[in-house]
Structure formats: C-alpha cells, structure tokens
Design an enzyme around this catalytic site. Structure first.
Site, PDB file in Angstrom:
ATOM      1  N   HIS A 145       0.831  -1.207   0.000  1.00  0.00           N
ATOM      2  CA  HIS A 145       0.000   0.000   0.000  1.00  0.00           C
ATOM      3  C   HIS A 145       0.868   1.262   0.000  1.00  0.00           C
ATOM      4  O   HIS A 145       0.748   2.119  -0.881  1.00  0.00           O
ATOM      5  CB  HIS A 145      -0.914  -0.048   1.235  1.00  0.00           C
ATOM      6  CG  HIS A 145      -1.828   1.129   1.383  1.00  0.00           C
ATOM      7  ND1 HIS A 145      -3.189   1.038   1.181  1.00  0.00           N
ATOM      8  CD2 HIS A 145      -1.592   2.422   1.710  1.00  0.00           C
ATOM      9  CE1 HIS A 145      -3.745   2.230   1.379  1.00  0.00           C
ATOM     10  NE2 HIS A 145      -2.797   3.095   1.709  1.00  0.00           N
ATOM     11  N   GLU A 146       1.762   1.345   0.979  1.00  0.00           N
ATOM     12  CA  GLU A 146       2.602   2.551   1.090  1.00  0.00           C
ATOM     13  C   GLU A 146       3.559   2.667  -0.087  1.00  0.00           C
ATOM     14  O   GLU A 146       3.863   3.773  -0.542  1.00  0.00           O
ATOM     15  CB  GLU A 146       3.374   2.559   2.414  1.00  0.00           C
ATOM     16  CG  GLU A 146       2.496   2.549   3.679  1.00  0.00           C
ATOM     17  CD  GLU A 146       1.436   3.625   3.701  1.00  0.00           C
ATOM     18  OE1 GLU A 146       1.602   4.674   3.036  1.00  0.00           O
ATOM     19  OE2 GLU A 146       0.402   3.420   4.370  1.00  0.00           O
ATOM     20  N   HIS A 167       3.960   6.479  -6.753  1.00  0.00           N
ATOM     21  CA  HIS A 167       3.174   7.569  -7.328  1.00  0.00           C
ATOM     22  C   HIS A 167       3.948   8.888  -7.157  1.00  0.00           C
ATOM     23  O   HIS A 167       4.113   9.669  -8.087  1.00  0.00           O
ATOM     24  CB  HIS A 167       1.820   7.617  -6.615  1.00  0.00           C
ATOM     25  CG  HIS A 167       0.787   8.486  -7.261  1.00  0.00           C
ATOM     26  ND1 HIS A 167      -0.468   8.631  -6.738  1.00  0.00           N
ATOM     27  CD2 HIS A 167       0.806   9.266  -8.359  1.00  0.00           C
ATOM     28  CE1 HIS A 167      -1.175   9.456  -7.501  1.00  0.00           C
ATOM     29  NE2 HIS A 167      -0.423   9.859  -8.489  1.00  0.00           N
ATOM     30  N   HIS A 196       1.830   4.470  -2.836  1.00  0.00           N
ATOM     31  CA  HIS A 196       1.905   5.934  -2.665  1.00  0.00           C
ATOM     32  C   HIS A 196       3.293   6.437  -3.053  1.00  0.00           C
ATOM     33  O   HIS A 196       3.434   7.447  -3.737  1.00  0.00           O
ATOM     34  CB  HIS A 196       1.663   6.308  -1.194  1.00  0.00           C
ATOM     35  CG  HIS A 196       0.235   6.197  -0.753  1.00  0.00           C
ATOM     36  ND1 HIS A 196      -0.807   6.743  -1.453  1.00  0.00           N
ATOM     37  CD2 HIS A 196      -0.312   5.612   0.352  1.00  0.00           C
ATOM     38  CE1 HIS A 196      -1.947   6.490  -0.811  1.00  0.00           C
ATOM     39  NE2 HIS A 196      -1.672   5.806   0.282  1.00  0.00           N
TER      40      HIS A 196
HETATM   41 ZN   LIG Z   1      -3.042   5.214   1.733  1.00  0.00          ZN
END
Ligand SMILES: [Zn+2]
Length: 633
Positions: A410-411, A417, A414
């Site tokens: 998940h991290e 991105h 980010h």
């Molecule tokens: Zn998040």
C-alpha cells in the site's frame, strides 16, 4: 502548503483503512539495523544544517510583502512573486518533513519535538506571509491573467495553480465579506470540537463483564470487542456501547446539526446551490459522481446480500445480525514474512506494472526510503511522504504478518506515485490530488492479493486471503457509501429547513441501514439500537469526505482487473495508461487524470468492474467451501 496538508490527509486515510493496533515494540531504535531505517541525512546532514535552513527561510519570508499589490503589473512581476513563493514552499516542505520524520522515529524525545514545533510555526508564518496572493489574483481580470500566461512561457508550470484560483472567481466575495465569512467559520467549526470532547473524553463509557474479563467499553475497546468470536460477548458489546451513545442522542444530534448548518451557511454565502456542490467544488468533482456512486451501490445490494449470506453460512449462524459483521470467518492468513521476504513478494506482485516500475521500487527499497521496523516510542501506523528533489519516505511498523506485507504494498504504491510524479512533473504540479491518491495504494494491495493467491499452497490460505479482500470491499465499497448516502440525506434535511434532532438522524440512519442490509428480507437483522451508530462516526464532521474511500477502491479495482487481464494476453494498454496517471501529479483535474488512466468515474463502468471482482471472489470462495464443508464452521 498543499504537500503538507495532503500528507496529513493521507495519514487520515491510512488511519481509517488500516485500523491495526500499535505493535508491541520491545526494541530500542538504536538496536535497529541501519538497513531497515530511512536515510534522513539526504535531507540535511545534521541538525545544524536544518537550523541554518530554517534561519534562512525565516529571513526571506518578510521580503514577500514587497510584491504585494504588484501581481497585475506585468507577466514578469507575477512570475517573480510565484517563483519566490514556490521556492519558500519547497524549502519549508524539506524542513517540515525532516522535523516530522525525526519526531516520528521516537516521539518521546524532546529535541525532535522542538524541531517539529518550529516547522509548524513556519507553516503558519508562510501562510500569513502569502495570504494576500489568492485574493489579489482573484481581483485581477481573468483575461489579463490568461494573457500573462501567453506572454511569459516561464509561467507555464503555474498554469494549473492560476486556473484553479480563477475557478473560484464566481464563488469569491469582497475582501471584507470573505473576512466575515472566515470569522463565522471559527464559530460554526466549534461543534466538531464539542463532538470530539464528548465522544472521546467526557462520555461515561460502561464497564462490561465479557467472557474474557471486565472491559471498559470506550471507542477503541469497542472496535476490538466487536470482533469477538463469542457471540454473547459481541452482542453485549454492541448493546452497552451503542446504549451509552444513545444516552447522548440529543446532544450528538445538536452538534451534527450545528456542523451541517455551518456547511449550509458557507455554501449559501459563496453562492453554491447545495452543500454537496460546495464541498465537491474544491476537487472539481461533478456532484453526479457522488450521487451515481450511491445509486450504483443501491442497485448492487444483491451483491452485498450474497456476501452477508456467505458470512452467515461460514459462521454457522441461524440468523445473521449486525453484531456479526466483524468476527473473522476464516481466521488470519497463517503466513509470516521477514522484511526481505516482504520486499521480494511486493516486487513480484507489482510485476504486471512493468519492469521500470519494479526497478524503481527495488531502487527505493535498496536506498533506504523506508523506516521498516517498530521500536519503542516510534509513531504507530504507516504513511508515505516525500520531498521534491529528494525521494519519497515511508514509515512502517512491520511485524511480519500478511497484513504488514499488504501495508508495505500500500505505502509503496503511494511512494511510487510520488517518485514518478517527481520524475515527470515540475515541482508546481508534482503533488497529486487526494481523490486519486488512494488509487495507487489500493491497486498494489489488489496486485499483492492476486500474487499471493497464485502461489497459495492450500485452500485454508486461499480462503483467508479471499475473505480478507471481501471484508475490505464490504467496509469500503458498501459501508463508506452508506455513510455518504446518510451524509447527503441529512444535509438535505438541513437545506430544506427541517428540524434536525438526534431522534430524526437516528430514524434516517436506521432506515438506510435496514435498506442496505436487507433487514426486511431477513438477510441481516438490524436491531433498533443500531440507529445510533451515526454518532460513532467522526467522518461526518469531514464534509463529504468518505465517498472518496469508495471511489478510490472502485477505480483501483477496475484498473487492476484490466491490467491483470491484459498481462495474461501479453498486452499493456491499461498498464501504460495507469503509469501515465502515476507520473501526472496534479497537472490535470482529478476526474481527467482518472479518465486518462482508463476509468471514467462519471460512468458506472468502473463500479460494475469492481462488483464483478467481488462476485468472482465469492465464486472462488464458494467453490472451496463446497470442497470442504467441514472447514466452513
Ligand atoms: Zn493510503
């Protein structure tokens, strides 16, 4: 301070989606091997360098005032002011991220806390030093600003900022009126604080006797106990906790009513038709995206009901009730991973995103972007942040469970991105909007799920992985949209001038809850007391925020499905479109960024793809359960 505000919002999102208890950290930070810590020396070699940068910034701040009143003088004057502000912001972000990350390493330490307070003061100071820019720009003739953009090519990186500011023109009042409106905002915002004080501090939560012992049922104990495998315990937990909230139904009603009236005041004053229109204007999201999400979810309730019946069957209950939604059906995924294994699994999982993405993430893992392990005093949870010109940083509290690997994925979503936007965008548009932020993170979770399913050796693991994904879809797609539905209808009561009391809000909430959960059809029993659940949800004070949890998951599920299917066929159109989104920062409006990535959120197509995935997961689970009826208990 767009970046800093966004990091805070992202942290809020993380807090909601991953409500994991803080891990028991027995280790001191000094015992953590350096390879598992982030390298903050890339920001400043030492504290003295940080202090010097702070002093320089503080000295430059007052100089901005000289440009006040001159933005409209010439393209060069406008450029000069914007470049000065931009440089200050970039420096402040570096100062802030260093102070915050240092503080998060060990929140018990005094010195890093001082650094953080110093950085926070600078945020306020920069805010005051630049507060004149927006009103001055809004007072300029639009044609003149666009003319400047044409004449001065160096203004190009500021186009998005200038256009975004001008978009507010029809909703901006005179300087004096705006001041009064801002002062009124201080008053209308007070009810949020009252709500928090009552719910988190003053409310006398009951102590109950569960089979595991006596427990004081405050909100955090409630989230733990509602998942109890002992039915009598969870029934008692709901009865006592919701009973305690119910005692203050009238007070909770009046704080929420006052808060919504504040939204209405703001919407009316700034010439918006509705509170929804006013709230969605900031990200330029059409209100139809919101209302369509609600109607898409409502027409897909049979899928939720299928999930609820599956849950009932797996729990072996004669009747499913609202109290039975948090107890695990198959237990946790019984796998553990070392940090190195977690990194290897994550890298393999993102293979469908292509070699460049994989290599970028691998480089991040190898060059200490991540503070991996828990230690005494470290901030709990997980987040991703970054500094333009340096790289992303991510904080984890990795404990070796499957959920921890999922958090890493998940991290890392980010962070990649961030890294790709830093690489392709000028600083001014390198920051991505919140509406698309959780797409990049949840997409990686989806890829990890399918990667792990592909290599799972037994049905129990497969069942646990699928069950995990399904619970996430129930709580994100359906539960958050239910909140959004209630939030809209309650605001509409306020807009229509109807009296909004606690009793009225409870009646509305119960009606919606029963519609969603199929109470009348006997799918899931919703007792009258559940009507008060709205008082437990702090996000109703966040002004039409929660729908984005659902839209993000819809978008990422839909994109991931397309990428996976194309990868099997040796195609990469969906992948390339998605990578464009990741490297586009905030160079376009959120809806257009997603459109480029292949998901048109103004249509129901992405939603239908997400529901198809949910049904496919249930097909798989039912196949496994049919094979092993005894394991279904
Ligand atoms: Zn998040």
């Amino acid at each position: 301070m767009q970046r800093i505000e966004q990091s805070t919002l992202a942290a809020t999102l993380i807090a909601l989606t991953a409500l994991a208890p803080a891990p028991a950290a027995a280790r001191e930070r000094s015992e953590v091997p350096e390879a598992y810590t982030w390298n903050l020396k890339e920001l400043y070699p030492d504290e003295a360098a940080w202090e010097a940068a702070r002093a320089s910034l503080t000295a430059r701040l007052p100089k901005l005032a000289a440009q006040k009143g001159h933005l409209g003088d010439s393209p060069a004057a406008l450029l000069g002011a914007l470049e000065a502000v931009s440089a200050l912001r970039l420096d402040l972000e570096r100062l802030y991220v260093y102070a915050e990350t240092r503080n998060d390493e060990d929140t018990r330490q005094n010195r890093p806390r001082e650094l953080k307070q110093g950085a926070q003061r600078l945020v306020v100071d920069l805010g005051s030093a630049t507060s004149w820019i927006r009103p001055e720009l809004l007072a300029l003739d639009e044609a003149k600003v666009r003319g400047f953009l044409k004449q001065e090519p160096k203004l190009a990186p500021y186009r998005v900022f200038l256009e975004e500011t001008l978009r507010y023109k029809p909703h901006t009042l005179s300087a004096a009126e705006e001041q009064i409106s801002a002062m009124a905002g201080d008053l209308t915002g007070a009810s949020r604080g009252t709500y928090g004080t009552l719910k988190d501090a003053d409310l006398p939560y009951p102590t109950v006797k569960l089979s595991t012992g006596e427990v004081r049922l405050d909100p955090s104990a409630y989230t733990l106990q509602r998942a109890s495998p002992v039915k009598a315990d969870r029934d008692l937990t709901f009865e006592k906790f919701f009973g305690a909230l119910k005692t203050y139904e009238r007070t909770f009603g009046s704080t929420l009513d006052a808060h919504f009236k504040g939204h209405l005041f703001d919407a009316k004053v700034h010439k918006f038709g509705t509170t929804l229109e006013a709230a969605l204007f900031e990200s330029a999201i059409p209100t139809s995206v919101y209302t369509q999400l609600v109607s898409d979810v409502r027409r897909s309730l049979p899928t939720l009901h299928r999930f609820l019946k599956l849950r009932q069957r797996m729990l072996g209950l004669p009747q499913l009730a609202y109290q039975d939604l948090y107890v695990p059906t198959v237990g946790k995924v019984d796998l553990t991973f070392t940090p190195d294994q977690a990194r290897a699994e994550t890298l393999e999982a993102v293979a469908p995103l292509g070699k460049a993405y994989q290599d970028g993430l691998k480089k991040g893992f190898e060059s200490r972007w991540t503070d991996f392990l828990p230690s005494t005093g470290k901030r709990p949870g997980a987040y991703s942040t970054g500094v333009f010109g340096v790289h992303p940083y991510q904080l984890l509290n990795y404990n070796g469970q499957y959920d921890d690997v999922s958090t890493l994925a998940h991290e890392s979503g980010h962070s990649m991105h961030t890294a790709l936007s830093y690489a392709r965008q000028p600083y001014q548009t390198s920051d991505y909007p919140i509406f698309v932020a959780e797409v990049a993170s949840t997409l990686n979770e989806n890829l990890l799920l399918h990667h792990m399913l592909g290599k799972a050796k037994d049905d129990t693991t497969r069942l646990a992985l699928l069950g995990n994904a399904l619970d996430n879809m129930r709580t994100t797609l359906f539960r958050q949209t239910l909140f959004a539905d209630f939030e809209l209808q309650a605001h509409q009561l306020v807009e229509q001038g109807e009296p909004v009391t606690g009793e009225r809000l409870s009646a509305l909430y119960l009606k919606i809850l029963r519609e969603y959960y199929g109470h009348a059809q006997g799918v899931c029993r919703i007792d009258d007391l559940m009507a008060i659940e709205w008082a437990y949800i702090p996000h109703f004070y966040s002004n039409y925020y929660v729908y984005q949890y659902a839209t993000s998951l819809v978008a990422s599920t839909s994109i991931a499905r397309a990428i996976r299917e194309e990868a099997k066929a040796g195609k990469a159109k969906a992948r390339d479109a998605y990578l464009t989104l990741l490297s586009s920062g905030s160079s376009k409006l959120p809806i257009d960024l997603l459109k480029d990535a292949g998901v048109d959120m103004t249509t129901s197509k992405p939603f239908d793809a997400a529901i198809a995935e949910m049904n496919a997961i249930m097909d798989d689970m039912e196949k496994i359960l049919a094979k092993q009826p005894k394991a279904a208990k």
